[in-house]
Write a protein that holds these residues in place. Structure first.
Motif, mmCIF file in Angstrom:
data_model
loop_
_atom_site.group_PDB
_atom_site.id
_atom_site.type_symbol
_atom_site.label_atom_id
_atom_site.label_comp_id
_atom_site.label_asym_id
_atom_site.label_seq_id
_atom_site.Cartn_x
_atom_site.Cartn_y
_atom_site.Cartn_z
ATOM 1 N N ASP A 15 1.463 44.010 75.249
ATOM 2 C CA ASP A 15 2.324 43.605 74.138
ATOM 3 C C ASP A 15 2.234 44.589 72.975
ATOM 4 O OD1 ASP A 15 3.015 41.390 75.646
ATOM 5 O OD2 ASP A 15 1.840 39.973 74.435
ATOM 6 N N ALA A 16 1.029 45.008 72.648
ATOM 7 C CA ALA A 16 0.851 45.945 71.532
ATOM 8 C C ALA A 16 1.534 47.279 71.832
ATOM 9 C CB ALA A 16 -0.634 46.147 71.250
ATOM 10 N N TRP A 17 1.304 47.826 73.017
ATOM 11 C CA TRP A 17 1.912 49.114 73.364
ATOM 12 C C TRP A 17 3.432 49.023 73.389
ATOM 13 C CZ3 TRP A 17 -0.122 53.973 75.345
ATOM 14 C CH2 TRP A 17 -1.495 54.133 75.071
ATOM 15 N N ASN A 18 3.981 47.905 73.803
ATOM 16 C CA ASN A 18 5.439 47.765 73.839
ATOM 17 C C ASN A 18 6.064 47.714 72.446
ATOM 18 O OD1 ASN A 18 6.391 47.999 76.514
ATOM 19 N ND2 ASN A 18 5.580 45.973 77.002
ATOM 20 N N THR A 19 5.282 47.498 71.410
ATOM 21 C CA THR A 19 5.821 47.582 70.047
ATOM 22 C C THR A 19 6.112 49.021 69.659
ATOM 23 O OG1 THR A 19 3.710 47.853 68.881
ATOM 24 C CG2 THR A 19 4.470 45.564 69.283
ATOM 25 N N GLN A 20 5.455 49.968 70.320
ATOM 26 C CA GLN A 20 5.551 51.394 69.998
ATOM 27 C C GLN A 20 5.205 51.653 68.538
ATOM 28 O OE1 GLN A 20 9.037 53.354 71.872
ATOM 29 N NE2 GLN A 20 9.401 51.306 72.720
ATOM 30 N N ASP A 21 4.238 50.911 68.032
ATOM 31 C CA ASP A 21 3.753 51.053 66.654
ATOM 32 C C ASP A 21 2.353 51.669 66.715
ATOM 33 O OD1 ASP A 21 2.554 50.678 64.145
ATOM 34 O OD2 ASP A 21 3.579 48.773 63.804
ATOM 35 N N MET A 50 -14.363 44.176 61.789
ATOM 36 C CA MET A 50 -13.103 43.930 62.467
ATOM 37 C C MET A 50 -13.385 43.514 63.903
ATOM 38 S SD MET A 50 -9.917 46.496 62.701
ATOM 39 C CE MET A 50 -8.533 46.090 63.678
ATOM 40 N N SER A 51 -12.610 42.565 64.391
ATOM 41 C CA SER A 51 -12.787 42.115 65.770
ATOM 42 C C SER A 51 -11.416 41.844 66.394
ATOM 43 C CB SER A 51 -13.658 40.863 65.825
ATOM 44 O OG SER A 51 -13.015 39.789 65.194
ATOM 45 N N ARG A 52 -11.422 41.831 67.732
ATOM 46 C CA ARG A 52 -10.181 41.634 68.479
ATOM 47 C C ARG A 52 -10.486 40.785 69.702
ATOM 48 N NH1 ARG A 52 -4.933 44.344 68.134
ATOM 49 N NH2 ARG A 52 -5.815 44.999 66.175
ATOM 50 N N ARG A 68 -2.728 41.516 78.792
ATOM 51 C CA ARG A 68 -1.395 41.180 78.256
ATOM 52 C C ARG A 68 -1.305 41.530 76.770
ATOM 53 N NH1 ARG A 68 3.735 38.999 79.856
ATOM 54 N NH2 ARG A 68 4.914 39.374 77.957
ATOM 55 N N LEU A 69 -2.369 41.306 76.030
ATOM 56 C CA LEU A 69 -2.357 41.664 74.611
ATOM 57 C C LEU A 69 -2.186 43.171 74.431
ATOM 58 C CD1 LEU A 69 -5.164 39.276 73.323
ATOM 59 C CD2 LEU A 69 -2.717 39.177 72.737
ATOM 60 N N LEU A 87 13.806 49.093 86.737
ATOM 61 C CA LEU A 87 13.420 47.708 87.027
ATOM 62 C C LEU A 87 12.998 46.941 85.778
ATOM 63 C CD1 LEU A 87 11.251 48.386 90.217
ATOM 64 C CD2 LEU A 87 13.603 47.517 90.119
ATOM 65 N N PHE A 88 12.745 47.637 84.693
ATOM 66 C CA PHE A 88 12.214 47.008 83.474
ATOM 67 C C PHE A 88 13.362 46.839 82.485
ATOM 68 C CE2 PHE A 88 7.825 49.250 84.134
ATOM 69 C CZ PHE A 88 7.738 48.693 85.392
ATOM 70 N N HIS A 89 13.968 45.661 82.503
ATOM 71 C CA HIS A 89 15.139 45.394 81.664
ATOM 72 C C HIS A 89 14.833 44.247 80.707
ATOM 73 C CE1 HIS A 89 17.672 47.997 84.104
ATOM 74 N NE2 HIS A 89 17.105 47.458 85.159
ATOM 75 N N TRP A 90 14.458 44.594 79.514
ATOM 76 C CA TRP A 90 14.359 43.601 78.449
ATOM 77 C C TRP A 90 14.618 44.322 77.148
ATOM 78 C CZ3 TRP A 90 9.921 45.013 81.223
ATOM 79 C CH2 TRP A 90 8.908 45.652 80.506
ATOM 80 N N SER A 91 15.154 43.601 76.190
ATOM 81 C CA SER A 91 15.542 44.238 74.930
ATOM 82 C C SER A 91 14.513 44.042 73.826
ATOM 83 C CB SER A 91 16.904 43.717 74.475
ATOM 84 O OG SER A 91 16.857 42.313 74.328
ATOM 85 N N GLU A 92 13.693 43.016 73.930
ATOM 86 C CA GLU A 92 12.694 42.757 72.907
ATOM 87 C C GLU A 92 11.540 43.756 73.052
ATOM 88 O OE1 GLU A 92 13.226 40.449 75.461
ATOM 89 O OE2 GLU A 92 14.895 39.469 74.476
ATOM 90 N N THR A 93 10.647 43.783 72.078
ATOM 91 C CA THR A 93 9.487 44.655 72.204
ATOM 92 C C THR A 93 8.437 44.056 73.138
ATOM 93 O OG1 THR A 93 8.482 43.723 70.216
ATOM 94 C CG2 THR A 93 9.767 45.748 69.956
ATOM 95 N N ARG A 94 8.480 42.749 73.372
ATOM 96 C CA ARG A 94 7.534 42.085 74.277
ATOM 97 C C ARG A 94 8.239 41.747 75.586
ATOM 98 N NH1 ARG A 94 5.422 37.109 75.993
ATOM 99 N NH2 ARG A 94 3.146 37.112 76.014
ATOM 100 N N ARG A 95 7.584 42.045 76.703
ATOM 101 C CA ARG A 95 8.143 41.664 78.006
ATOM 102 C C ARG A 95 8.224 40.142 78.070
ATOM 103 N NH1 ARG A 95 5.377 40.549 83.094
ATOM 104 N NH2 ARG A 95 3.482 41.273 82.073
ATOM 105 N N PRO A 96 9.387 39.594 78.385
ATOM 106 C CA PRO A 96 9.511 38.135 78.476
ATOM 107 C C PRO A 96 8.566 37.568 79.537
ATOM 108 C CG PRO A 96 11.679 39.162 78.447
ATOM 109 C CD PRO A 96 10.667 40.267 78.604
ATOM 110 N N ASP A 97 8.066 36.370 79.294
ATOM 111 C CA ASP A 97 7.130 35.745 80.226
ATOM 112 C C ASP A 97 7.717 35.553 81.612
ATOM 113 O OD1 ASP A 97 5.110 35.616 78.313
ATOM 114 O OD2 ASP A 97 5.699 33.609 77.653
ATOM 115 N N ASN A 98 9.040 35.424 81.711
ATOM 116 C CA ASN A 98 9.656 35.207 83.018
ATOM 117 C C ASN A 98 10.049 36.513 83.721
ATOM 118 O OD1 ASN A 98 11.822 35.907 81.423
ATOM 119 N ND2 ASN A 98 13.122 34.201 82.052
ATOM 120 N N HIS A 99 9.780 37.655 83.099
ATOM 121 C CA HIS A 99 10.071 38.940 83.746
ATOM 122 C C HIS A 99 8.978 39.226 84.763
ATOM 123 C CE1 HIS A 99 10.626 43.236 84.386
ATOM 124 N NE2 HIS A 99 11.802 43.122 83.794
#
Length: 154
Positions: A23-29, A1-3, A19-20, A134-146
């Motif tokens: 993104d992974a942690w923001n999924t809360q999976d 396995m590799s990442r 950033r990866l 200060l962190f307002h987004w609804s998706e699991t990934r922070r938007p690129d423009n945030h």
């Protein structure tokens, strides 16, 4: 396995790795997050010492049951060879509705396959009002423009 990206890191691949991870942690999976770590990964998270993916999943499951509406931003602090230092902040609320902003630093070490084999995290929690968030987004990934941490003055 590799990442990917793989060490040794340069400025571009270190930022990408951070950033990866964000993104992974923001999924809360917990299962998904655990796959970025070696099977025998060592963690220090606050005063918890965690060994291996199974304990990572258990720890993260417990964490995200307690830390609701979790939103995380990570920022590269430094890198060299197979190591990355990160600063981060995340906002969350507890079951009573109290909001917090947690600030911290992490030190990461990767194996040749891009999996994290060591993670040390120091974290402090600051109670905040809902209006101070200060962190307002609804998706699991922070938007690129945030804005990131530096742009937010954190």
């Amino acid at each position: 396995m590799s990442r990917p990206p793989f060490p040794p890191f340069n400025a571009e691949t270190a930022v990408q790795k951070v950033r990866l991870a964000e993104d992974a942690w923001n999924t809360q999976d917990p299962e998904k997050v655990s796959l970025a770590y070696t099977p025998d990964s060592h963690w220090r998270n606050r005063s918890d010492f965690i060994l291996g993916r199974e304990e990572i999943v258990t720890f993260l499951t417990r964490k995200w049951q307690r830390e609701q509406e979790y939103r995380l931003i990570k920022e590269l602090w430094a890198f060299r060879d197979n190591r990355i230092a990160v600063r981060f902040a995340y906002e969350w609320r507890d079951v009573s509705g109290q909001w917090f902003r947690s600030h911290g630093n992490e030190n990461w070490e990767f194996d040749e396959n891009g999996l994290m084999r060591y993670r040390a995290a120091s974290i402090n929690d600051q109670p905040i009002s809902a209006a101070s968030r200060l962190f307002h987004w609804s998706e699991t990934r922070r938007p690129d423009n945030h804005p990131g941490l530096s742009a937010l003055g954190l």
